[in-house]
Every structure is written in structure tokens, then in C-alpha cells.
Design an enzyme around this catalytic site. Structure first.
Site, PDB file in Angstrom:
ATOM      1  N   ASP A 214     -39.086  14.483   8.835  1.00 29.23           N
ATOM      2  CA  ASP A 214     -39.254  13.520   9.919  1.00 29.23           C
ATOM      3  C   ASP A 214     -39.651  12.185   9.299  1.00 29.23           C
ATOM      4  O   ASP A 214     -40.704  12.065   8.667  1.00 29.23           O
ATOM      5  CB  ASP A 214     -40.328  13.985  10.904  1.00 29.23           C
ATOM      6  CG  ASP A 214     -40.512  13.014  12.057  1.00 29.23           C
ATOM      7  OD1 ASP A 214     -39.638  12.974  12.932  1.00 29.23           O
ATOM      8  OD2 ASP A 214     -41.525  12.281  12.059  1.00 29.23           O
ATOM      9  N   GLU A 306     -32.884  13.823  11.197  1.00 30.57           N
ATOM     10  CA  GLU A 306     -32.422  13.347  12.497  1.00 30.57           C
ATOM     11  C   GLU A 306     -31.311  12.317  12.326  1.00 30.57           C
ATOM     12  O   GLU A 306     -31.249  11.607  11.321  1.00 30.57           O
ATOM     13  CB  GLU A 306     -33.581  12.712  13.267  1.00 30.57           C
ATOM     14  CG  GLU A 306     -34.637  13.684  13.736  1.00 30.57           C
ATOM     15  CD  GLU A 306     -35.751  12.993  14.493  1.00 30.57           C
ATOM     16  OE1 GLU A 306     -35.846  13.192  15.721  1.00 30.57           O
ATOM     17  OE2 GLU A 306     -36.512  12.255  13.867  1.00 30.57           O
ATOM     18  N   ASP A 388     -45.829  13.932  13.870  1.00 31.67           N
ATOM     19  CA  ASP A 388     -44.739  13.961  12.900  1.00 31.67           C
ATOM     20  C   ASP A 388     -44.540  15.364  12.321  1.00 31.67           C
ATOM     21  O   ASP A 388     -43.406  15.782  12.086  1.00 31.67           O
ATOM     22  CB  ASP A 388     -45.009  12.960  11.771  1.00 31.67           C
ATOM     23  CG  ASP A 388     -45.085  11.535  12.291  1.00 31.67           C
ATOM     24  OD1 ASP A 388     -44.456  11.254  13.327  1.00 31.67           O
ATOM     25  OD2 ASP A 388     -45.777  10.708  11.663  1.00 31.67           O
TER      26      ASP A 388
END
Length: 458
Positions: A214, A306, A388
Site C-alpha cells: 500500500d 493498487e 495502511d
């Protein structure tokens, strides 16, 4: 595959003058080709306003690199009597660049090019990046000490570091130099070789676990195993020196296009120091990202990240500087090719997957989670976790979700919720639904998987 090898150059005074001349020749050819095409377009537009047929208009010029080069060869004796001082590659590369720019504009105007709309090419000023590309001629490495390269019309130039990695590919026959591009960046000359390299099939990583990554601003990356990679903030730490040099440059006499005032030598020196400082920051940032991405692809079998809309996030004025300093796009680019080189697997989560809002323990998605809330608290199971770290664990669990749902034969991805916020690409099943299979036993197996992974079954 095509791979680039970039080296710093240490040219002599005469060689530096020749490099500047070649870069100026490429810029001149680019501007000439653009003005040549633009004049033809304006003439045809003016003639079309009187209503003639297409056959009666001035013939359109060819935009391809070969067409522009033919026109240049016919006009170079008149427009550039000094053309013989530089290699023909300088003019050819400038014309090829303007041909590519015109094609991108034409395809974007006709709807053949995806992405943002491309405007009509602009003329290049002397403040643009000085560069020149060579594709033919005496181009390559010098095998004497592997510290020199050969460039057409410029000769043998010393490099700042050894070229042994590229030389080994050339000696084995597993590499072929396609082109060489010289450029002036931060007061130093560089050469980048575009090499066609034959790489062996990577050995698939057998050991190692799946890790979710992340990306953030406060911390550069948070891994699903709990490791936190701090954000070096190279640009933030250099802001004091940047502001000091900018104030110093403001006190000097700079250029003025209206009054045609030439800049002073002290202004030039200050700008050179400022450029070197920016290059130092960029090099440190790139080096840190290379070390991190190499470690991830070497240590883990699968890396999940992501699909961030970095261009859209940069529109935020408060966070754009920090996001650009973190360089999320470069991190993703390096992970992409290094995972293929080293045998790892890179999984990209769907852009609309709620990694931050989903509870990594029970799978419940919160309705709202503000950016300033740095701790995730689940109202269902009572999980309290760093925001996170929770997102990184959800990313790592996507691989297990995809594997488990794929084992249910006869299932099919179905969009859920807003159809514009779902994707059938990589990890699209994380936000989709599964169609109920006809076999009751098979349905019970899928329901058990969905209950364990908090997936909806309809």
C-alpha cells in the site's frame, strides 16, 4: 526485449561543442518540419474557405518521417547551408520526432488515440531539452578499456563509468544496439543506448509469500507483513537549498523576451546550480525506488499493488508535491518489468477495490473513511488497525480470493453496484459477484468460500 543502458559522458571541449551543434541541428530540423506542415495546413484551410473541391486545393504534404526527409533534402541547401557540419542523423531524428508528434495529434483528433487529447505540436525553443539520436554510422562501444563509446561525426568519447554490462551482451551476441541518444541534463552529458537484448527465461520464484503493498505519503510503502518503508522525502529535504538558490537567481539579471535582455553570467551560474540540485534529488529518488523494487521482486513470489490514478491525484494541490516526490508511477513501472525479469508475479488490484474501507478480518466495508482517519476501526468485529496496514492486508488477500473463487467451476464474474466502478481486468472479482451454479453441491462449496472470504453470493 528492448532495454536501455545509460551512461554519463566526459567529453572534451571540442566534443562538447560538437554535441551542442548536433542537438541544435535536431531542434532546427524539428522546427523546420513543423513549420513546413503547418504552412501547408494553413494554406489548405484558407483555400477551403472559398468552397473549392479537394482536387483544386494545394496538395497535402506527407507527414511521415520519410516524406519529411525527402522534402528536407530538397530544401536543406537553401534553408540550412551549414547542414554538412553535422551528421545526417541529427536532422533525420528531428524530422522523425515531428512526424511522431503530428501523428499523435492526428490520431487524437480523429479518435484513434486513447487517453487525453493531444494538441498540435509546438515549436522547440533553446530552453528545451538538448538531445540528439543516432541510429546508423560508426555507433557502438570501444573494447579497449570499456570506458569509451563511438558516435558518428563526434568520435570516441569517454564515459564516466564502465560499459562492461552492455559489452558482455554484445560479445555474447545476445544484444544489438538499435540507437544512441545523447542529452544534456543538469549540466552533464548522457548517452542512452537502446539495445535489443535476448534474456533467458526467468526462473520462477518457488519460495516466498504473497505481499500486498500500500503506497502512501506519510510512509512510502506499507507491506502486509507489517513492514513500513519510510518516505525519504528527497525533494522536501532539499527545499531549503532550492529556495535559497531561487532567491539568489531572483536578485540576478535574468532573460527578458520583451526587452530582449540577455541574462547575466551570475544568473546562469545560479541556474546551473539549481539544475544540478534537482538532478541530484531525482537520482537519489530513482536509486531508492530501484533498491526497494528489486528487494520486493527477489523476496516475494507475488506482489499485489493498487491501480492508482496518479494523474488524477496530482490535481490535489495540497498533496500533489508529496505524491510527485514519492513517485508512485515510477514505482509501478519498475515493479512491472522487474517482476517479468525475475520470475515474480505482479497483481494489480482494481482501481475501485475498497482496500482502505474493507476490514481485513471480517470483510465488512465501511460506508465512509476520511483521509485524516489514520486508524481503521471495524464496527462489526472490533478490529483496530493502522489504516495502511489494513489496506495492505486486503491487497494480499486478493490473491487468495481469486484462487479460491476460481476453484468453483461454473462461476462467472458479474458486476455489482455501479457498473462504471467495476472492472473485468486484473482482480476484478474482488468487487464482483458470482452467478449461482446449477449444481447444489457446487453452490454449497462456493458459499463456504464466500463466507470465509466475506464475498457476496447471489
Amino acid at each position: 526485449m528492448i532495454q536501455a543502458y545509460r551512461y554519463a559522458l566526459e567529453p572534451t571541449a571540442a566534443q562538447e561543442q560538437a554535441l551542442r551543434s548536433h542537438c541544435g541541428a535536431q531542434r532546427f530540423a524539428y522546427n523546420w518540419g513543423l513549420s513546413f506542415v503547418r504552412a501547408n495546413l494553413e494554406t489548405r484551410a484558407a483555400e477551403a474557405s472559398f468552397g473549392p473541391t479537394d482536387d483544386q486545393l494545394t496538395p497535402a504534404v506527407e507527414w511521415s518521417a520519410y516524406g519529411l526527409r525527402r522534402a528536407w533534402n530538397q530544401a536543406k541547401a537553401e534553408v540550412a547551408p551549414w547542414w554538412a557540419e553535422n551528421s545526417k542523423e541529427a536532422y533525420g531524428s528531428g524530422l522523425a520526432n515531428v512526424a511522431t508528434a503530428l501523428k499523435n495529434w492526428s490520431d487524437s483528433r480523429d479518435g484513434k488515440r486513447a487517453g487525453r487529447r493531444v494538441g498540435f505540436p509546438r515549436f522547440k525553443s533553446r530552453r528545451a531539452v538538448w538531445s540528439c539520436r543516432f541510429t546508423t554510422g560508426s555507433l557502438g562501444l570501444v573494447d579497449a578499456d570499456r570506458r569509451h563509446i563511438k558516435l558518428p561525426r563526434i568520435g570516441v568519447v569517454r564515459t564516466g563509468e564502465s560499459t562492461r554490462k552492455l559489452a558482455r551482451h554484445l560479445d555474447r551476441g545476445s544484444g544489438r544496439i538499435r540507437s544512441a541518444t545523447v542529452s544534456l541534463q543538469g549540466g552533464r552529458w548522457f548517452v542512452a543506448f537502446s539495445v535489443e537484448v535476448v534474456r533467458a527465461e526467468p526462473v520462477r520464484v518457488q519460495s516466498g509469500e504473497t505481499v500486498g503493498v500500500d503506497l502512501g505519503v506519510k510512509s512510502l510503502a506499507v507491506l502486509s507483513n507489517g513492514r513500513v518503508v519510510p518516505n525519504p522525502e528527497y525533494l522536501v529535504r532539499a527545499q531549503a537549498r532550492i529556495r535559497r538558490l531561487q532567491r539568489r537567481a531572483a536578485r540576478r539579471r535574468g532573460p527578458d523576451s520583451k526587452t530582449r535582455t540577455m541574462p547575466s553570467n551570475r544568473w546562469r551560474k545560479t541556474q546551473a546550480k539549481l539544475a544540478r540540485l534537482h538532478v541530484k534529488v531525482a537520482n537519489a529518488r530513482r536509486d531508492g525506488l530501484h533498491k526497494l523494487t528489486t528487494e520486493l521482486t527477489d523476496s516475494y513470489r507475488t506482489v499485489v499493488v493498487e491501480d492508482l490514478n496518479v494523474a488524477g491525484l496530482l490535481a490535489n494541490r495540497r498533496l500533489s508535491g508529496r505524491i510527485a516526490d514519492a513517485s508512485w508511477g515510477e514505482f509501478r513501472r519498475q515493479l512491472d518489468y522487474k517482476s517479468r525479469w525475475r520470475g515474480a508475479t505482479l497483481q494489480v488490484a482494481d482501481r475501485w477495490f475498497p482496500s482502505s474501507k474493507r476490514c481485513s478480518a471480517c470483510g465488512v466495508v465501511k460506508a465512509k473513511l476520511r483521509l485524516r482517519d489514520r486508524t481503521f476501526s471495524c464496527d462489526e468485529c472490533g478490529l483496530v488497525l493502522d489504516r495502511d496496514l489494513n489496506a495492505a492486508r486486503n491487497l494480499a488477500a486478493l490473491v487468495e480470493i481469486e484462487t479460491s473463487t476460481a476453484s468453483c467451476a461454473g462461476t462467472e464474474k458479474m458486476p455489482a453496484g455501479n457498473p462504471r466502478k467495476t472492472s473485468s481486468g486484473a482482480m476484478g472479482i474482488a468487487t464482483g459477484r458470482s452467478r449461482a451454479p446449477s449444481d447444489p453441491g457446487q453452490r454449497r462449496g462456493c458459499e463456504s468460500v464466500a463466507q470465509d472470504l466475506a464475498l457476496p453470493i447471489s
